[in-house]
Scaffold this motif. Structure first.
Motif, PDB file in Angstrom:
ATOM      1  N   PRO A   1       0.523  -1.227   0.059  1.00  0.00           N
ATOM      2  CA  PRO A   1       0.369   0.367   0.009  1.00  0.00           C
ATOM      3  C   PRO A   1       1.097   1.340  -0.298  1.00  0.00           C
ATOM      4  O   PRO A   1       0.660   1.789  -0.368  1.00  0.00           O
ATOM      5  N   ALA A   2       2.133   1.242   1.189  1.00  0.00           N
ATOM      6  CA  ALA A   2       3.261   2.474   0.810  1.00  0.00           C
ATOM      7  C   ALA A   2       4.163   2.168   1.141  1.00  0.00           C
ATOM      8  O   ALA A   2       4.611   0.728   1.154  1.00  0.00           O
ATOM      9  N   HIS A   3       5.376   2.597   0.145  1.00  0.00           N
ATOM     10  CA  HIS A   3       6.857   2.167   0.629  1.00  0.00           C
ATOM     11  C   HIS A   3       7.416   3.406   1.069  1.00  0.00           C
ATOM     12  O   HIS A   3       7.141   4.221   0.877  1.00  0.00           O
ATOM     13  N   ALA A   4       8.485   3.406   2.159  1.00  0.00           N
ATOM     14  CA  ALA A   4       9.985   4.763   2.276  1.00  0.00           C
ATOM     15  C   ALA A   4      10.904   3.758   1.892  1.00  0.00           C
ATOM     16  O   ALA A   4      11.474   2.657   2.594  1.00  0.00           O
ATOM     17  N   GLU A   5      11.693   4.718   0.605  1.00  0.00           N
ATOM     18  CA  GLU A   5      12.972   4.111   0.048  1.00  0.00           C
ATOM     19  C   GLU A   5      13.803   4.734   0.564  1.00  0.00           C
ATOM     20  O   GLU A   5      13.698   6.049   0.831  1.00  0.00           O
ATOM     21  N   THR A   6      14.704   3.893   1.233  1.00  0.00           N
ATOM     22  CA  THR A   6      16.190   4.882   2.149  1.00  0.00           C
ATOM     23  C   THR A   6      16.976   5.586   0.468  1.00  0.00           C
ATOM     24  O   THR A   6      17.160   4.866   0.023  1.00  0.00           O
ATOM     25  N   HIS A   7      17.106   6.284   0.776  1.00  0.00           N
ATOM     26  CA  HIS A   7      17.539   7.499  -0.175  1.00  0.00           C
ATOM     27  C   HIS A   7      20.029   6.604   0.144  1.00  0.00           C
ATOM     28  O   HIS A   7      20.222   6.926  -0.523  1.00  0.00           O
ATOM     29  N   ALA A   8      20.028   6.884   1.709  1.00  0.00           N
ATOM     30  CA  ALA A   8      21.061   7.216   2.648  1.00  0.00           C
ATOM     31  C   ALA A   8      20.987   6.516   3.438  1.00  0.00           C
ATOM     32  O   ALA A   8      20.301   6.981   3.870  1.00  0.00           O
ATOM     33  N   VAL A   9      21.651   6.312   4.476  1.00  0.00           N
ATOM     34  CA  VAL A   9      22.686   5.527   5.487  1.00  0.00           C
ATOM     35  C   VAL A   9      24.044   6.524   5.834  1.00  0.00           C
ATOM     36  O   VAL A   9      24.748   5.902   5.441  1.00  0.00           O
ATOM     37  N   VAL A  10      23.799   6.920   6.669  1.00  0.00           N
ATOM     38  CA  VAL A  10      25.228   8.209   7.140  1.00  0.00           C
ATOM     39  C   VAL A  10      25.182   7.958   8.440  1.00  0.00           C
ATOM     40  O   VAL A  10      24.497   7.831   9.607  1.00  0.00           O
ATOM     41  N   LEU A  11      26.240   7.949   8.828  1.00  0.00           N
ATOM     42  CA  LEU A  11      27.458   7.360   9.378  1.00  0.00           C
ATOM     43  C   LEU A  11      28.422   8.909  10.396  1.00  0.00           C
ATOM     44  O   LEU A  11      28.771   8.820   9.983  1.00  0.00           O
ATOM     45  N   THR A  12      28.194   8.852  11.717  1.00  0.00           N
ATOM     46  CA  THR A  12      29.307   9.769  13.277  1.00  0.00           C
ATOM     47  C   THR A  12      28.929   8.662  13.708  1.00  0.00           C
ATOM     48  O   THR A  12      29.381   7.207  13.880  1.00  0.00           O
TER      49      THR A  12
ATOM     50  N   ASP B   1      10.536  16.770   5.363  1.00  0.00           N
ATOM     51  CA  ASP B   1      10.500  17.529   4.483  1.00  0.00           C
ATOM     52  C   ASP B   1       9.320  18.282   4.461  1.00  0.00           C
ATOM     53  O   ASP B   1       7.883  18.357   4.710  1.00  0.00           O
ATOM     54  N   ASP B   2       9.365  19.793   3.626  1.00  0.00           N
ATOM     55  CA  ASP B   2       8.341  20.435   3.686  1.00  0.00           C
ATOM     56  C   ASP B   2       7.413  19.426   2.417  1.00  0.00           C
ATOM     57  O   ASP B   2       5.984  20.134   2.585  1.00  0.00           O
ATOM     58  N   ASP B   3       7.878  18.786   1.577  1.00  0.00           N
ATOM     59  CA  ASP B   3       6.721  18.284   0.998  1.00  0.00           C
ATOM     60  C   ASP B   3       5.647  16.835   1.277  1.00  0.00           C
ATOM     61  O   ASP B   3       5.397  16.432   0.331  1.00  0.00           O
ATOM     62  N   HIS B   4       6.283  16.747   3.041  1.00  0.00           N
ATOM     63  CA  HIS B   4       5.181  16.480   4.032  1.00  0.00           C
ATOM     64  C   HIS B   4       5.709  13.809   3.081  1.00  0.00           C
ATOM     65  O   HIS B   4       4.537  13.488   2.588  1.00  0.00           O
ATOM     66  N   LYS B   5       6.744  14.346   2.093  1.00  0.00           N
ATOM     67  CA  LYS B   5       7.249  12.265   1.776  1.00  0.00           C
ATOM     68  C   LYS B   5       8.950  12.017   2.255  1.00  0.00           C
ATOM     69  O   LYS B   5       8.905  11.245   2.542  1.00  0.00           O
ATOM     70  N   GLY B   6       9.884  13.538   2.104  1.00  0.00           N
ATOM     71  CA  GLY B   6      10.739  13.185   2.553  1.00  0.00           C
ATOM     72  C   GLY B   6      11.103  13.473   4.247  1.00  0.00           C
ATOM     73  O   GLY B   6       9.972  13.992   4.839  1.00  0.00           O
ATOM     74  N   PHE B   7      11.753  12.455   4.544  1.00  0.00           N
ATOM     75  CA  PHE B   7      12.491  12.618   5.867  1.00  0.00           C
ATOM     76  C   PHE B   7      13.647  12.128   6.660  1.00  0.00           C
ATOM     77  O   PHE B   7      14.349  11.481   5.334  1.00  0.00           O
ATOM     78  N   THR B   8      14.126  12.377   7.806  1.00  0.00           N
ATOM     79  CA  THR B   8      15.433  12.025   8.064  1.00  0.00           C
ATOM     80  C   THR B   8      14.903  11.599   9.545  1.00  0.00           C
ATOM     81  O   THR B   8      14.281  11.593   9.931  1.00  0.00           O
ATOM     82  N   PHE B   9      15.739  10.450  10.189  1.00  0.00           N
ATOM     83  CA  PHE B   9      15.679   9.997  11.229  1.00  0.00           C
ATOM     84  C   PHE B   9      16.955   9.369  11.690  1.00  0.00           C
ATOM     85  O   PHE B   9      18.054   8.945  11.240  1.00  0.00           O
ATOM     86  N   THR B  10      17.678   9.901  13.075  1.00  0.00           N
ATOM     87  CA  THR B  10      18.945   9.394  13.429  1.00  0.00           C
ATOM     88  C   THR B  10      18.483   8.669  14.714  1.00  0.00           C
ATOM     89  O   THR B  10      17.570   8.825  15.723  1.00  0.00           O
ATOM     90  N   ALA B  11      19.383   7.055  15.110  1.00  0.00           N
ATOM     91  CA  ALA B  11      19.276   6.316  16.021  1.00  0.00           C
ATOM     92  C   ALA B  11      20.891   5.705  16.715  1.00  0.00           C
ATOM     93  O   ALA B  11      22.093   5.593  15.235  1.00  0.00           O
ATOM     94  N   GLY B  12      21.035   5.525  17.428  1.00  0.00           N
ATOM     95  CA  GLY B  12      22.350   5.258  17.935  1.00  0.00           C
ATOM     96  C   GLY B  12      22.137   4.204  19.516  1.00  0.00           C
ATOM     97  O   GLY B  12      21.346   3.919  19.576  1.00  0.00           O
ATOM     98  N   PRO B  13      22.918   4.734  19.550  1.00  0.00           N
ATOM     99  CA  PRO B  13      22.927   2.835  21.243  1.00  0.00           C
ATOM    100  C   PRO B  13      21.793   3.613  22.133  1.00  0.00           C
ATOM    101  O   PRO B  13      21.201   2.090  22.642  1.00  0.00           O
ATOM    102  N   GLY B  14      22.051   4.105  22.307  1.00  0.00           N
ATOM    103  CA  GLY B  14      21.218   4.668  23.449  1.00  0.00           C
ATOM    104  C   GLY B  14      19.906   4.604  22.915  1.00  0.00           C
ATOM    105  O   GLY B  14      18.577   4.478  23.880  1.00  0.00           O
TER     106      GLY B  14
END
Length: 278
Positions: free
Chosen positions: A137-148, A187-200
């Motif tokens: 019905p819907a799908h969230a496509e990963t564009h990149a995974v960035v590590l710090t 994002d402003d278009d209500h489609k793109g999004f970013t999230f950050t996760a760490g060990p905590g």
């Protein structure tokens, strides 16, 4: 390599801008020839779902040609391809020829409506031509995974739905009802999004090293969670092709990876502890 595989017809295929897949087989009797697509059944289950395509000789070179139109969409799964040279004839498995998938490479650049339907021709482990299909019905496509040094950030885009202000990312511990919720940057278009996760963000769930967290986005409070992954290009099996870097911090390692279904997951492990996620 078996004799059957050596003599199986070699089939070219190409994907056009509308998502149509055209198949071109060697010369043969055209009357009644058809292409059979079979949804591969799960182990121990009978064969139930097939699709038949008419084949006609191409006036230019006489090759048998058939097209799989974008609609109706294929059910999600792996589809094996066979030639039926004439009515009631034994079906013949097809070997791959040239696969022109250039128009799939940038498939993530265009927004997809609901339901999100994906079809990718690929070569099976035993050397035959098949299709990998997803239908969601819907799908969230990963564009990149960035590590710090302390966290990993996932950049993605939602297809087939829109994100509301109360959207959340859910990391669900596989095999349990345990989940962690994160607030994405939308994002402003209500489609793109970013999230950050760490060990905590994943600590305290019990179970120790080797846990796997599957990644979803919930477009709005109360909405069904949507799997995050990478489907919209020409890679049918991404797990061993697209290897992501790992994050080591606070005595543990987070390894983002793509599953056998090309969905995004994060495995927890003790630092320097090798594992083999599914």
């Amino acid at each position: 390599m078996s004799t059957h595989q050596d003599t199986a017809p070699r089939t070219h295929c190409a994907v056009d801008a509308e998502g149509r897949i055209t198949f071109r087989l060697p010369h043969g009797p055209a009357a009644g020839a058809r292409l059979l697509l079979r949804l591969r059944p799960k182990k121990g289950e009978p064969e139930r779902t097939v699709r038949l395509l008419d084949l006609e000789p191409d006036p230019a070179d006489g090759r048998l040609t058939g097209a799989l139109e974008p609609l109706p969409a294929l059910a999600e799964g792996r589809w094996d391809l066979y030639l039926l040279p004439e009515p009631e004839a034994e079906r013949q498995r097809l070997r791959p020829g040239l696969r022109d998938l250039r128009l799939l490479v940038d498939g993530h650049l265009a927004d997809r409506p609901s339901p999100v339907a994906v079809r990718i021709p690929y070569v099976t482990q035993d050397g035959f031509l098949a299709l990998r299909a997803w239908l969601r019905p819907a799908h969230a496509e990963t564009h990149a995974v960035v590590l710090t040094d302390r966290a990993l950030t996932v950049i993605a885009r939602l297809h087939g739905a829109e994100l509301r202000e109360d959207a959340t990312v859910r990391l669900r511990l596989r095999g349990t009802d345990t989940a962690r919720e994160l607030r994405p940057v939308i994002d402003d278009d209500h489609k793109g999004f970013t999230f950050t996760a760490g060990p905590g963000d994943l600590a305290g769930a019990g179970g120790g090293a080797g846990r796997v967290w599957d990644a979803f986005v919930r477009p709005a409070a109360g909405a069904a969670p949507v799997r995050i992954g990478r489907l919209l290009d020409d890679v049918a099996d991404r797990k061993h092709v697209h290897v992501l870097p790992a994050l080591t911090a606070d005595g543990s390692t987070l390894r983002p990876y793509y599953t056998v279904d090309n969905d995004l997951a994060i495995e927890e492990a003790q630092a320097d502890s090798p594992t083999c996620p599914k």
